[in-house]
Design a protein around this motif. Structure first.
Motif, PDB file in Angstrom:
ATOM      1  N   ILE A  76       0.846  -0.822  -0.126  1.00  0.00           N
ATOM      2  CA  ILE A  76      -0.114   0.304   0.104  1.00  0.00           C
ATOM      3  C   ILE A  76       1.048   0.929  -0.320  1.00  0.00           C
ATOM      4  N   VAL A  77       0.780   1.880  -1.411  1.00  0.00           N
ATOM      5  CA  VAL A  77       1.611   3.324  -1.208  1.00  0.00           C
ATOM      6  C   VAL A  77       0.356   4.717  -1.198  1.00  0.00           C
ATOM      7  N   LYS A  78       0.411   5.669  -0.861  1.00  0.00           N
ATOM      8  CA  LYS A  78       0.132   6.166  -0.227  1.00  0.00           C
ATOM      9  C   LYS A  78      -1.671   6.417  -0.390  1.00  0.00           C
ATOM     10  N   GLY A  79      -2.167   5.138   0.292  1.00  0.00           N
ATOM     11  CA  GLY A  79      -3.550   4.780   0.321  1.00  0.00           C
ATOM     12  C   GLY A  79      -4.240   3.622  -0.825  1.00  0.00           C
ATOM     13  N   ARG A  80      -2.944   3.433  -1.412  1.00  0.00           N
ATOM     14  CA  ARG A  80      -3.217   2.100  -2.890  1.00  0.00           C
ATOM     15  C   ARG A  80      -2.420   0.888  -2.541  1.00  0.00           C
ATOM     16  N   ARG A  81      -3.193   0.518  -3.080  1.00  0.00           N
ATOM     17  CA  ARG A  81      -2.619  -0.903  -3.741  1.00  0.00           C
ATOM     18  C   ARG A  81      -1.718  -0.596  -4.780  1.00  0.00           C
ATOM     19  N   SER A  82      -0.806  -0.978  -5.028  1.00  0.00           N
ATOM     20  CA  SER A  82       0.544  -1.231  -5.620  1.00  0.00           C
ATOM     21  C   SER A  82       1.211  -2.866  -5.788  1.00  0.00           C
ATOM     22  N   ILE A  83       1.495  -2.965  -7.161  1.00  0.00           N
ATOM     23  CA  ILE A  83       2.694  -4.376  -7.334  1.00  0.00           C
ATOM     24  C   ILE A  83       3.906  -3.560  -7.747  1.00  0.00           C
ATOM     25  N   LYS A  84       4.933  -3.803  -7.131  1.00  0.00           N
ATOM     26  CA  LYS A  84       6.447  -3.523  -7.376  1.00  0.00           C
ATOM     27  C   LYS A  84       7.209  -4.360  -8.116  1.00  0.00           C
ATOM     28  N   THR A  85       8.213  -4.640  -8.424  1.00  0.00           N
ATOM     29  CA  THR A  85       9.655  -5.202  -9.075  1.00  0.00           C
ATOM     30  C   THR A  85      10.480  -5.046  -7.872  1.00  0.00           C
ATOM     31  N   SER A  86      11.373  -6.161  -7.672  1.00  0.00           N
ATOM     32  CA  SER A  86      12.068  -5.414  -6.444  1.00  0.00           C
ATOM     33  C   SER A  86      12.710  -7.000  -6.533  1.00  0.00           C
ATOM     34  N   PRO A  87      14.949  -6.489  -6.477  1.00  0.00           N
ATOM     35  CA  PRO A  87      15.652  -7.589  -6.592  1.00  0.00           C
ATOM     36  C   PRO A  87      15.741  -8.675  -5.960  1.00  0.00           C
ATOM     37  N   LEU A  88      15.657  -9.517  -6.279  1.00  0.00           N
ATOM     38  CA  LEU A  88      15.947 -10.703  -5.444  1.00  0.00           C
ATOM     39  C   LEU A  88      17.369 -11.028  -4.830  1.00  0.00           C
ATOM     40  N   PHE A  89      17.562 -10.092  -5.248  1.00  0.00           N
ATOM     41  CA  PHE A  89      19.665  -9.537  -4.264  1.00  0.00           C
ATOM     42  C   PHE A  89      20.087  -8.297  -5.221  1.00  0.00           C
ATOM     43  N   PRO A  90      19.114  -7.679  -3.715  1.00  0.00           N
ATOM     44  CA  PRO A  90      20.203  -6.152  -4.527  1.00  0.00           C
ATOM     45  C   PRO A  90      21.211  -6.171  -4.801  1.00  0.00           C
ATOM     46  N   ASN A  91      21.357  -5.710  -6.209  1.00  0.00           N
ATOM     47  CA  ASN A  91      23.089  -5.044  -6.431  1.00  0.00           C
ATOM     48  C   ASN A  91      24.191  -6.254  -7.164  1.00  0.00           C
ATOM     49  N   TYR A  92      23.179  -6.833  -7.471  1.00  0.00           N
ATOM     50  CA  TYR A  92      24.523  -8.596  -7.649  1.00  0.00           C
ATOM     51  C   TYR A  92      23.614  -8.244  -9.073  1.00  0.00           C
ATOM     52  N   LEU A  93      24.632  -9.343 -10.042  1.00  0.00           N
ATOM     53  CA  LEU A  93      23.788  -9.587 -10.897  1.00  0.00           C
ATOM     54  C   LEU A  93      24.550 -11.166 -11.700  1.00  0.00           C
ATOM     55  N   PHE A  94      24.174 -12.296 -12.504  1.00  0.00           N
ATOM     56  CA  PHE A  94      25.016 -13.414 -12.698  1.00  0.00           C
ATOM     57  C   PHE A  94      25.225 -13.488 -14.783  1.00  0.00           C
ATOM     58  N   ILE A  95      26.105 -13.126 -14.475  1.00  0.00           N
ATOM     59  CA  ILE A  95      26.874 -13.418 -15.883  1.00  0.00           C
ATOM     60  C   ILE A  95      27.938 -14.798 -16.093  1.00  0.00           C
ATOM     61  N   LYS A  96      27.018 -15.130 -17.399  1.00  0.00           N
ATOM     62  CA  LYS A  96      27.786 -15.903 -18.330  1.00  0.00           C
ATOM     63  C   LYS A  96      28.371 -16.595 -19.064  1.00  0.00           C
ATOM     64  N   LEU A  97      30.011 -16.280 -19.020  1.00  0.00           N
ATOM     65  CA  LEU A  97      31.288 -16.453 -19.325  1.00  0.00           C
ATOM     66  C   LEU A  97      31.937 -17.378 -19.672  1.00  0.00           C
ATOM     67  N   ASN A  98      32.358 -17.183 -21.310  1.00  0.00           N
ATOM     68  CA  ASN A  98      33.278 -18.278 -21.191  1.00  0.00           C
ATOM     69  C   ASN A  98      34.754 -18.330 -20.369  1.00  0.00           C
ATOM     70  N   THR A  99      35.011 -19.105 -19.773  1.00  0.00           N
ATOM     71  CA  THR A  99      36.102 -18.778 -19.292  1.00  0.00           C
ATOM     72  C   THR A  99      37.999 -19.155 -20.010  1.00  0.00           C
ATOM     73  N   GLN A 100      37.644 -19.797 -21.014  1.00  0.00           N
ATOM     74  CA  GLN A 100      38.681 -19.889 -21.411  1.00  0.00           C
ATOM     75  C   GLN A 100      39.194 -18.173 -22.621  1.00  0.00           C
ATOM     76  N   ASN A 101      37.776 -17.850 -23.177  1.00  0.00           N
ATOM     77  CA  ASN A 101      38.189 -16.325 -23.978  1.00  0.00           C
ATOM     78  C   ASN A 101      38.021 -15.182 -23.688  1.00  0.00           C
ATOM     79  N   CYS A 102      37.127 -15.150 -22.617  1.00  0.00           N
ATOM     80  CA  CYS A 102      36.677 -13.969 -22.444  1.00  0.00           C
ATOM     81  C   CYS A 102      37.881 -12.779 -21.732  1.00  0.00           C
TER      82      CYS A 102
END
Length: 161
Positions: A38-64
């Motif tokens: 409830i934000v300012k008396g209204r129902r709202s749906i907010k998307t939030s990070p599951l792990f704030p400040n973190y990303l997962f990246i797929k890389l080739n370990t040999q030539n990246c």
């Protein structure tokens, strides 16, 4: 061989980092979940990070080019233990992806039967039982007044758990 790595991002710049990395051709995963509030008396749906400040990246370990990733806008650097970058198991990424798709909206709002308290001038700290929403900005509560249960519709901002 490709592996998933864990990146630490600058504060609130995960989406910026994700976009810039994807523009460079990298596969990136940024798990999110939806929260109903409830934000300012209204129902709202907010998307939030599951792990704030973190990303997962797929890389080739040999030539990246790890320095190109590290110097991308929004990225602070790789999460590392000593001199080795943290590798994330493929199974964990799969589980997080399935969790993200199967996840329903998490709600911080009261559910039917929950005990709440009214914070209006006329009903200061009066205990009530939450019944159901009444539009976007109001809720229906069951209040015990003079030994009789009365149904009342009040603004959401006047309810506390």
């Amino acid at each position: 061989m490709e592996s998933w790595y864990l990146l630490f991002c600058k504060a609130k710049q995960e989406l910026r980092a994700q976009t810039n990395l994807q523009n460079q051709g990298f596969e990136v995963f940024f798990p999110e979940h939806k929260i109903e509030r409830i934000v300012k008396g209204r129902r709202s749906i907010k998307t939030s990070p599951l792990f704030p400040n973190y990303l997962f990246i797929k890389l080739n370990t040999q030539n990246c080019n790890f320095s190109a990733v590290k110097n991308t806008r929004g990225v602070s650097g790789f999460v590392a233990y000593g001199t080795k970058f943290q590798i994330v198991p493929e199974q964990l990424i799969s589980q997080l992806r399935s969790f993200e798709t199967a996840c329903e909206v998490k709600s911080d709002l009261p559910k039917t039967g929950d005990v709440v308290y009214l914070n209006t001038e006329s009903f200061k700290n009066v205990q009530a039982i939450y019944q159901e929403p009444d539009g976007d900005m109001r809720s229906i509560l069951l209040v015990n007044l003079l030994n009789k249960q009365v149904t009342v519709s009040v603004e959401n901002k006047e309810i506390s758990l």
